[in-house]
Design an enzyme around this catalytic site. Structure first.
Site, PDB file in Angstrom:
ATOM      1  CG  ASN A 155      -4.966  21.926 -22.401  1.00 49.00           C
ATOM      2  OD1 ASN A 155      -4.885  21.669 -23.595  1.00 49.00           O
ATOM      3  ND2 ASN A 155      -4.750  21.036 -21.468  1.00 49.00           N
ATOM      4  CD  GLU A 254      -2.336  11.376 -26.042  1.00 49.45           C
ATOM      5  OE1 GLU A 254      -3.081  10.913 -25.148  1.00 49.45           O
ATOM      6  OE2 GLU A 254      -1.186  10.990 -26.237  1.00 49.45           O
ATOM      7  CB  CYS A 288      -6.190  16.411 -20.756  1.00 53.40           C
ATOM      8  SG  CYS A 288      -4.441  16.028 -20.735  1.00 53.40           S
ATOM      9  CD  GLU A 467       0.725  11.067 -29.802  1.00 50.07           C
ATOM     10  OE1 GLU A 467       1.475  12.014 -29.537  1.00 50.07           O
ATOM     11  OE2 GLU A 467      -0.184  11.148 -30.653  1.00 50.07           O
TER      12      GLU A 467
HETATM   13  P1  NAD Z   1     -10.841  21.433 -29.176  1.00 49.78           P
HETATM   14  O1  NAD Z   1     -11.177  20.037 -29.546  1.00 49.78           O
HETATM   15  O2  NAD Z   1     -11.916  22.448 -29.143  1.00 49.78           O
HETATM   16  O3  NAD Z   1      -9.760  22.021 -30.185  1.00 49.78           O
HETATM   17  C1  NAD Z   1      -8.523  21.402 -30.383  1.00 49.78           C
HETATM   18  C2  NAD Z   1      -8.020  21.740 -31.765  1.00 49.78           C
HETATM   19  O4  NAD Z   1      -8.871  21.167 -32.737  1.00 49.78           O
HETATM   20  C3  NAD Z   1      -7.963  23.229 -32.071  1.00 49.78           C
HETATM   21  O5  NAD Z   1      -6.778  23.491 -32.802  1.00 49.78           O
HETATM   22  C4  NAD Z   1      -9.208  23.427 -32.920  1.00 49.78           C
HETATM   23  O6  NAD Z   1      -9.116  24.529 -33.793  1.00 49.78           O
HETATM   24  C5  NAD Z   1      -9.232  22.136 -33.698  1.00 49.78           C
HETATM   25  N1  NAD Z   1     -10.536  21.743 -34.242  1.00 49.78           N
HETATM   26  C6  NAD Z   1     -11.767  21.974 -33.716  1.00 49.78           C
HETATM   27  N2  NAD Z   1     -12.721  21.411 -34.501  1.00 49.78           N
HETATM   28  C7  NAD Z   1     -12.077  20.810 -35.536  1.00 49.78           C
HETATM   29  C8  NAD Z   1     -12.512  20.059 -36.667  1.00 49.78           C
HETATM   30  N3  NAD Z   1     -13.809  19.801 -36.899  1.00 49.78           N
HETATM   31  N4  NAD Z   1     -11.573  19.590 -37.506  1.00 49.78           N
HETATM   32  C9  NAD Z   1     -10.270  19.812 -37.299  1.00 49.78           C
HETATM   33  N5  NAD Z   1      -9.795  20.530 -36.252  1.00 49.78           N
HETATM   34  C10 NAD Z   1     -10.684  21.015 -35.372  1.00 49.78           C
HETATM   35  O7  NAD Z   1     -10.083  21.337 -27.801  1.00 49.78           O
HETATM   36  P2  NAD Z   1      -9.582  22.542 -26.876  1.00 49.78           P
HETATM   37  O8  NAD Z   1     -10.788  23.189 -26.285  1.00 49.78           O
HETATM   38  O9  NAD Z   1      -8.603  23.363 -27.638  1.00 49.78           O
HETATM   39  O10 NAD Z   1      -8.767  21.765 -25.749  1.00 49.78           O
HETATM   40  C11 NAD Z   1      -9.332  21.301 -24.583  1.00 49.78           C
HETATM   41  C12 NAD Z   1      -9.663  19.831 -24.718  1.00 49.78           C
HETATM   42  O11 NAD Z   1      -8.489  19.097 -25.012  1.00 49.78           O
HETATM   43  C13 NAD Z   1     -10.202  19.199 -23.453  1.00 49.78           C
HETATM   44  O12 NAD Z   1     -11.251  18.325 -23.784  1.00 49.78           O
HETATM   45  C14 NAD Z   1      -9.031  18.398 -22.925  1.00 49.78           C
HETATM   46  O13 NAD Z   1      -9.362  17.317 -22.094  1.00 49.78           O
HETATM   47  C15 NAD Z   1      -8.390  17.954 -24.175  1.00 49.78           C
HETATM   48  N6  NAD Z   1      -6.984  17.599 -23.938  1.00 49.78           N
HETATM   49  C16 NAD Z   1      -6.633  16.280 -23.914  1.00 49.78           C
HETATM   50  C17 NAD Z   1      -5.306  15.915 -23.645  1.00 49.78           C
HETATM   51  C18 NAD Z   1      -4.874  14.489 -23.589  1.00 49.78           C
HETATM   52  O14 NAD Z   1      -3.663  14.247 -23.586  1.00 49.78           O
HETATM   53  N7  NAD Z   1      -5.768  13.527 -23.535  1.00 49.78           N
HETATM   54  C19 NAD Z   1      -4.367  16.918 -23.421  1.00 49.78           C
HETATM   55  C20 NAD Z   1      -4.775  18.247 -23.447  1.00 49.78           C
HETATM   56  C21 NAD Z   1      -6.092  18.573 -23.720  1.00 49.78           C
HETATM   57  C1  6OH Z   2      -3.014  17.884 -20.712  1.00 50.14           C
HETATM   58  O1  6OH Z   2      -3.476  18.943 -20.483  1.00 50.14           O
HETATM   59  C2  6OH Z   2      -1.678  17.519 -20.462  1.00 50.14           C
HETATM   60  C3  6OH Z   2      -1.162  16.492 -21.144  1.00 50.14           C
HETATM   61  C4  6OH Z   2       0.174  16.094 -20.929  1.00 50.14           C
HETATM   62  C5  6OH Z   2       0.853  15.342 -21.814  1.00 50.14           C
HETATM   63  O2  6OH Z   2       0.360  14.986 -22.984  1.00 50.14           O
HETATM   64  C6  6OH Z   2       2.199  14.934 -21.501  1.00 50.14           C
HETATM   65  O3  6OH Z   2       2.823  14.342 -22.394  1.00 50.14           O
HETATM   66  O4  6OH Z   2       2.677  15.187 -20.391  1.00 50.14           O
END
Ligand code: NAD
Ligand code: 6OH
Length: 486
Positions: A155, A254, A288, A467
C-alpha cells in the site's frame, strides 16, 4: 517484456528455475512486466549473503561510517527521484503527486532520520555497590541483532520497506527484503542506490515472490534469519508468528486497523473535512492508518455528512500523471473484488448510501483498471462486518453519538487498535479522549502528521512492538550488559 529480478549479494539475478509471475498495472490493467519468483534456493542465497556480510565487511564499518552511508543512500534516492516516483506510480497506480510529495521523499527521510538517531543513542550505565565496598560498573552495549527478514506490503511500498531497512542497517544488521508481489519495483531499484552508495555486497538483499509456499514463507522459516519485521494483514502476522516461534525469533509487527475519527460539534468543520478527505480517501483508502469508522456528535451529524459527500464529488479518478487526477485505483482486481463485497453487503443490509457504492465509468484506455467509487454510508448496526472488519478501501461509515462515554465505547469496540483521530476545540476533552481510546497513535485535529522519532505501532490485533526513534533501535539491536567488578 522487462523483468524484475532479485538483488542478492550486490547483483541482480533471475530465479534458477526461471519462474516468473506477471504484474498488472492498477490504473489500466496492462501487463507491464514479469517478476522473478524466488524459491528456497534464492532465499538460501540471500540469507547466506546477508550472514557473510554481517560477519565480514559490514562488521568493520563504524557507526559514524554507517551513518554516512545512510545519508549517501538518502542522497542516492533523491538523485534518482524521478525513477523512484515512476516505479512506485506504475506499481500502485496512485496519483504522481502522492509519490512526489509523500511516499518517495519519506523513503529518503527514513535513512536520514536513522543516520541521526543511531549516532545520538546512549546506553545505560550503573555503578553497583558490592559487599567489599569496591563496587562494580554495569554498562550496556548495542550489537546488531543479525540477519533481519523484512516483509512488506503493497500500500505504501517504498515508505514502509525503508522504514524497516533504514534502522536495521543503521544498527549494523543485514537484511533480506521480500516486497509485496504487487509492488516489487522500488525495493529492486534501491539495490542500485545501495551499490552506488558503497554499501557492501550482501548487506541489502531482495527476493521476490508470494507469501505461503513461496519466498515470504521460506524467508520467515529460514533458521539463519534472526528476527522478522513485518507490515501487513493481521492474518498474515499470525502465520509469520508461527514460523518465527521455531528458533524463538523476535518479531515486530505493524498490522491492520479499523480506525475511528471522533468529531465533536465544536470542531472546526473545514479542518475536519480536509482531514477526513485525506484520512478516508488518500491512497484510495489503502492506508493502515485510514479512517473507516466516523463518529459525529449529533448536532453536527447531518451537516457533516452532506458536506463530506459534497467534497467527495471533487475526487477525480484518472491517469496518475493527469493534471486533474486526485484519486487512484485500488491495487488489483482481486483487492477490488474484496472491497466490492463489502459495498454489496452494506447495500444488501440496508445501509444508506450517501455517495458512491459501486464502480465508476472511466475512459476506454483506463476502463480495465481496478477503479472503485469513493463511498460513504450511514445507518448500519454497530456489529456489521462493514464496521468491524478492515476493508482497506475508499469508504467510511458515519454514525452519530451523544456523549463522550458512548463514543469511547463505540471507538474501542474493535479487535484493532492502530490509530484514531479526535476533532474538537476543547483541549481538555481532547486529552481525556486520547487517553481513553485504545490505540497506538492518536492524532488531535490532524491525521498522519509524522515525527519519525515517536513510537509508532498498534495495540490489540494491530501489531506487536513499536517502531520509530529509539523503539526501532531497540528492536534492531541486542542490548548486552557487561558487569565489571572494580
Ligand atoms: P499481506 O499481509 O497480504 O502481505 C504483506 C506481505 O506479506 C507481502 O509481501 C506478502 O507476500 C507477504 N506474505 C503473505 N503471506 C505470507 C506468509 N504466510 N509468510 C510470509 N509472508 C507472507 O498485506 P497487504 O495486503 O500487502 O497489505 C495490506 C495490509 O497491511 C492491511 O491489512 C494494512 O492494514 C496492513 N498495513 C499495516 C500497517 C501498519 O503500520 N500497521 C501499514 C501498512 C499496511
Ligand atoms: C500505512 O499504510 C502507513 C503507515 C505509515 C507508517 O508506518 C509511518 O511510519 O508513517
Amino acid at each position: 517484456m522487462p523483468e524484475i529480478r532479485h538483488f542478492i549479494d550486490g547483483t541482480y539475478r533471475a530465479s534458477t528455475n526461471g519462474r516468473t509471475f506477471p504484474k498488472y498495472r492498477p490504473y489500466d490493467g496492462r501487463h507491464i512486466f514479469d517478476v522473478c519468483e524466488g524459491g528456497r534456493e534464492e532465499i538460501d542465497a540471500a540469507v547466506g549473503a546477508a550472514r557473510a556480510a554481517l560477519h565480514g565487511p559490514w562488521a568493520k564499518v563504524s557507526v559514524d561510517d554507517r551513518a554516512d552511508l545512510m545519508r549517501a543512500i538518502a542522497a542516492g534516492i533523491t538523485k534518482r527521484f524521478d525513477d523512484f516516483v515512476s516505479a512506485e506510480m506504475n506499481d500502485t497506480g496512485q496519483p504522481i503527486s502522492a509519490m512526489r510529495h509523500a511516499f518517495v521523499p519519506r523513503g529518503a527521510a527514513n535513512f536520514n532520520a536513522f543516520a541521526d538517531l543511531v549516532k545520538a543513542v546512549s546506553t545505560e550505565c550503573f555503578h553497583t555497590e558490592t559487599p567489599d565496598g569496591r563496587g562494580a560498573l554495569n554498562y550496556a552495549i548495542r550489537k546488531p541483532k543479525g540477519v533481519i527478514g523484512v516483509i512488506s506490503p503493497w500500500n505504501a511500498p517504498f515508505l514502509l520497506m525503508t522504514w524497516k531497512v533504514a534502522p536495521a542497517l543503521a544498527c549494523g544488521n543485514t537484511v533480506v527484503v521480500k516486497p509485496s508481489e504487487e509492488t516489487p519495483s522500488t525495493a529492486t531499484l534501491l539495490g542500485e542506490v545501495m551499490n552506488e552508495a558503497g554499501v557492501p555486497n550482501g548487506v541489502y538483499n531482495v527476493v521476490h515472490g508470494f507469501g505461503p509456499d513461496s519466498a515470504g514463507a521460506y524467508l520467515t522459516e529460514h533458521q539463519d534469519v534472526d528476527a522478522i519485521t513485518f507490515t501487513g494483514e493481521t492474518r498474515t502476522g499470525t502465520a509469520i508468528m508461527q514460523a518465527a516461534a521455531r528458533g524463538v525469533r523476535d518479531v515486530s509487527f505493524e498490522l491492520g486497523g479499523k480506525n475511528s475519527a471522533i468529531i465533536f460539534a465544536d470542531a472546526d468543520l473545514d479542518a475536519v473535512l480536509e482531514g477526513l478527505m485525506r484520512s478516508v480517501f488518500l491512497n484510495t483508502g489503502q492506508v493502515c492508518l485510514g479512517t473507516e469508522r466516523v463518529f459525529v456528535e449529533r448536532p453536527l451529524f447531518d451537516r457533516f455528512v452532506s458536506a463530506l459527500a459534497e467534497r467527495v464529488k471533487g475526487l477525480k479518478p484518472g491517469h496518475p500523471e493527469g493534471a486533474a487526477t486526485s484519486f487512484g485505483p485500488l491495487i488489483s482486481s482481486e483487492h477490488r473484488k474484496k472491497v466490492l463485497s463489502y459495498y454489496r453487503r452494506a447495500e444488501a443490509d440496508g445501509a444508506v448510501i450517501v455517495s458512491g457504492g459501486g464502480v465508476p465509468e472511466l475512459p476506454a484506455e483506463l476502463s480495465s483498471g481496478s477503479w472503485i467509487e469513493p463511498t460513504i454510508w450511514t445507518g448500519l448496526p454497530d456489529d456489521h462486518p462493514v464496521i468491524q472488519e478492515e476493508i482497506f478501501g475508499p469508504c467510511c461509515h458515519v454514525r452519530p453519538f451523544d456523549t463522550e462515554k458512548e463514543v469511547i465505547g463505540l471507538a474501542n469496540d474493535t479487535l484493532y487498535g492502530l490509530s484514531s483521530t479526535i476533532w474538537t476545540q476543547n483541549l481538555s476533552r481532547a486529552h481525556r479522549m486520547a487517553a481513553a481510546i485504545d490505540v497506538g497513535v492518536t492524532w488531535v485535529n490532524s491525521w498522519f502528521l509524522r515525527d519519525l522519532r515517536t513510537p509508532f505501532g498498534g495495540t490489540k490485533q494491530s501489531g506487536i512492538g513499536r517502531e520509530g526513534g529509539i523503539h526501532s533501535l531497540e528492536f534492531y539491536s541486542e542490548l548486552r550488559n557487561i558487569c565489571v567488578k572494580l
